[in-house]
Design a protein around this motif. Sequence first.
Motif, mmCIF file in Angstrom:
data_model
loop_
_atom_site.group_PDB
_atom_site.id
_atom_site.type_symbol
_atom_site.label_atom_id
_atom_site.label_comp_id
_atom_site.label_asym_id
_atom_site.label_seq_id
_atom_site.Cartn_x
_atom_site.Cartn_y
_atom_site.Cartn_z
ATOM 1 N N UNK A 1 0.838 -1.212 0.000
ATOM 2 C CA UNK A 1 0.000 0.000 0.000
ATOM 3 C C UNK A 1 0.865 1.252 0.000
ATOM 4 N N UNK A 2 1.939 1.217 0.763
ATOM 5 C CA UNK A 2 2.858 2.352 0.866
ATOM 6 C C UNK A 2 3.407 2.749 -0.502
ATOM 7 N N UNK A 3 3.580 1.745 -1.376
ATOM 8 C CA UNK A 3 4.143 2.019 -2.692
ATOM 9 C C UNK A 3 3.088 1.981 -3.800
ATOM 10 N N UNK A 4 1.823 1.917 -3.373
ATOM 11 C CA UNK A 4 0.726 2.020 -4.327
ATOM 12 C C UNK A 4 0.612 0.860 -5.289
ATOM 13 N N UNK A 5 0.983 -0.349 -4.825
ATOM 14 C CA UNK A 5 0.890 -1.527 -5.695
ATOM 15 C C UNK A 5 0.044 -2.599 -5.018
ATOM 16 N N UNK A 6 -0.570 -3.497 -5.801
ATOM 17 C CA UNK A 6 -1.351 -4.579 -5.194
ATOM 18 C C UNK A 6 -0.440 -5.621 -4.546
ATOM 19 N N UNK A 7 -0.885 -6.171 -3.423
ATOM 20 C CA UNK A 7 -0.199 -7.316 -2.805
ATOM 21 C C UNK A 7 -1.076 -8.539 -3.027
ATOM 22 N N UNK A 8 -0.525 -9.548 -3.652
ATOM 23 C CA UNK A 8 -1.203 -10.834 -3.763
ATOM 24 C C UNK A 8 -0.655 -11.745 -2.679
ATOM 25 N N UNK A 9 -1.542 -12.439 -1.995
ATOM 26 C CA UNK A 9 -1.128 -13.341 -0.922
ATOM 27 C C UNK A 9 -0.999 -14.760 -1.458
ATOM 28 N N UNK A 10 0.075 -15.426 -1.075
ATOM 29 C CA UNK A 10 0.232 -16.847 -1.395
ATOM 30 C C UNK A 10 0.290 -17.611 -0.081
ATOM 31 N N UNK A 11 -0.684 -18.504 0.136
ATOM 32 C CA UNK A 11 -0.696 -19.226 1.419
ATOM 33 C C UNK A 11 -0.279 -20.686 1.271
ATOM 34 N N UNK A 12 -0.009 -21.112 0.047
ATOM 35 C CA UNK A 12 0.555 -22.436 -0.157
ATOM 36 C C UNK A 12 -0.396 -23.589 0.060
ATOM 37 N N UNK A 13 -1.698 -23.317 0.182
ATOM 38 C CA UNK A 13 -2.635 -24.423 0.371
ATOM 39 C C UNK A 13 -3.797 -24.274 -0.600
ATOM 40 N N UNK A 14 -4.933 -24.892 -0.260
ATOM 41 C CA UNK A 14 -6.070 -25.002 -1.179
ATOM 42 C C UNK A 14 -7.191 -24.040 -0.818
ATOM 43 N N UNK A 15 -8.189 -23.950 -1.698
ATOM 44 C CA UNK A 15 -9.399 -23.191 -1.364
ATOM 45 C C UNK A 15 -10.154 -23.867 -0.226
ATOM 46 N N UNK A 16 -10.115 -25.188 -0.196
ATOM 47 C CA UNK A 16 -10.758 -25.915 0.904
ATOM 48 C C UNK A 16 -10.162 -25.475 2.241
ATOM 49 N N UNK A 17 -8.845 -25.332 2.295
ATOM 50 C CA UNK A 17 -8.189 -24.864 3.519
ATOM 51 C C UNK A 17 -8.636 -23.443 3.861
#
Length: 492
Positions: free
Chosen positions: A141-157
Motif C-alpha cells: 500500500x505504501x508504494x501504491x501496488x497490489x499485494x497478492x497473498x500466497x498461502x501455499x494451500x487449497x481453497x478448501x483450507x
Amino acid sequence: MMSTSEIPQLHVMFLPFFGLGHMIPTLDMAKLFGARGVKTTIITTPVNSPVFSKAIQRISKDLGVQIGIKIINFPCAEVGLPDGCENLNAIPKGEAYTEMTIIFLKALSMLQEPVEQLLSEFKPNCLVADMFFTWANESATKFGIPRLLFNGSSSFYLCTTACMMMYEPYKHVSSDSEPFVVPGLPGDIKLTKKQLPEFMLSNDDENEFAKLLKKTNGEDLKSYGVVVNSFYELEPTYADYCRNILGKRTWHIGPLSLCNKNFEDKALRGKQASIDENECLKWLNSKKPDSVVYICFGSGANFNSDQLMEIAMGIEASGQDFIWVVREDKKDEDGNEDWLPEGFEKRMEGKGLIIRGWAPQVLILEHESIGGMVTHCGWNSTLEGVTAGVPMVTWPLFADQFYNEKLVNQVLKNIGVGVGVQEMITNMGVSVVKREAIEKALKEIMVGDGAEEMKKRAKGLGLMARRAVEEGGSSCSDLNALIEELSSLSQF
C-alpha cells in the motif's frame, strides 16, 4: 493513451516464506509468470539463494525466461538464531523447536524495511508475498501496488479456516475427541479439537506463535487477492465459496509443479536428490505398472526410531514393492541406524528402495510403476499425488494436514484411505501408528477390493489437473486473466 509498444513490461516481485515447501512453489510461480513475458524477481536471503539460483540458470538456458534474484540479509544474530539458520527446515527438531520457530517467525517482521527498500528502488507493479509476512499489505500500500497473498494451500483450507475462526465450533464440545461439523462449510465436514492447528485453540495473550498465525489468517481479505496452488475442477464448491461467500478474490493457477517439463527440472526441483535419478528410474522401469507404493512424509516430519521401525514392519508385512524416503539424519550417536529391523534391506532387495534424504518426488510420482502414495498430507505433496493420479494413504501430522486429509478422503471421494491418525502430533517422538494399521492401509490402496476403482478415480483427477494448465484450461485462463488485470492496473 500509450501505445502497446510504449507500455512498460509488467514487473512482479515474489517474497516466499523461507521453508522448502513454500520456496519451491514460489519458484514455479515465477517461472509461469516469466514464461508469459512478465519480468519476475524473487527476494531471498544468502543461505536460501542457491535453491533459486541453480534452477534459474537452467530455466534461463532452456526456456529463455529470465528470473531475477535480490538478496536481503536475514537477522539471525539480532534475534538469537544460530548463524545460517535462515530456513525453517534448518531449525533442529527437539525440545527447543517450537521456541526457535517463534524466534524465526519474529525475525520475519524485521525484513519489512529491507523489502521496502527493494520496492522503492525497483518499483515493481505487484508484490506476491507469502502469508507469513503479515506486514506485506502495509508495504505494498505504501508504494501504491497490489499485494497478492500466497498461502501455499487449497481453497478448501481457506474456507475451512475462515469458518472455524468465524464460528469457533470447537468451543462447544464436551471433549477433545468429540466430532463437530464445521458450521457454514459445504460438505458436512467433521473435525475434532485434536485435529486442529494448535494456534487456533491458544489464547492470544499467552502464545506469540498463535498471535502471529491468527494474524496471517486475516491478511487474505486485506490483500488485493490470493493466488492458489490448485485448480478449479479439483474443488469447485470451495473455490466458489471463497469468492462468492467469503468475498476473497482468488486465482487458481495450479498445479504449479506441472510447469516443470524436462527431466532436469523435475529431478532437481528443490534440492539435489540423495539418489542418482537415472538409477532410481532404472529401478522403477523394472517394475510393473501401478505396482510400487511411494512413501514420503515431506521435509518437516521427523519420526523417531520406534515409529520408523513400525513403518518398516508394516511395509514388509504388506508385501508391496516400495520406495521409502527417510530423513538422512536418522542415526544414533555411534552412526548406526537402529530404526530398521535386522536384515530388512537384504530381505527387501529387489522389492524396495530406501532414499535417505531428498527424493526427486515429481519424477518418481509420474512414473507408470507408481500405484499409490503414503503422504503426510502437506499441500504440495497432496497436490502432486493428485496430479500424478495415484491413490493415497493419508497420515497427517500438523498444520493444515488434517484439513487436506478431509479433502482427499471425503470431498474427493474414494482416492485415499486414512492410516488412522486422530490427533495433531506436536512431539515427533511419539509413536502413534502401528505396523498392522500401516499394512492394512497399504494393501487397501494397492490390492484391496476397492483398489481398482480408487486408481481409476485418481487417474481421472490427474488428467483434469493436466488439462487445467493447458491452453484454454481453467488454471491457464486464471493466470492469463490475473496478468491482464495487473497489466491494466499498472497503466494508471
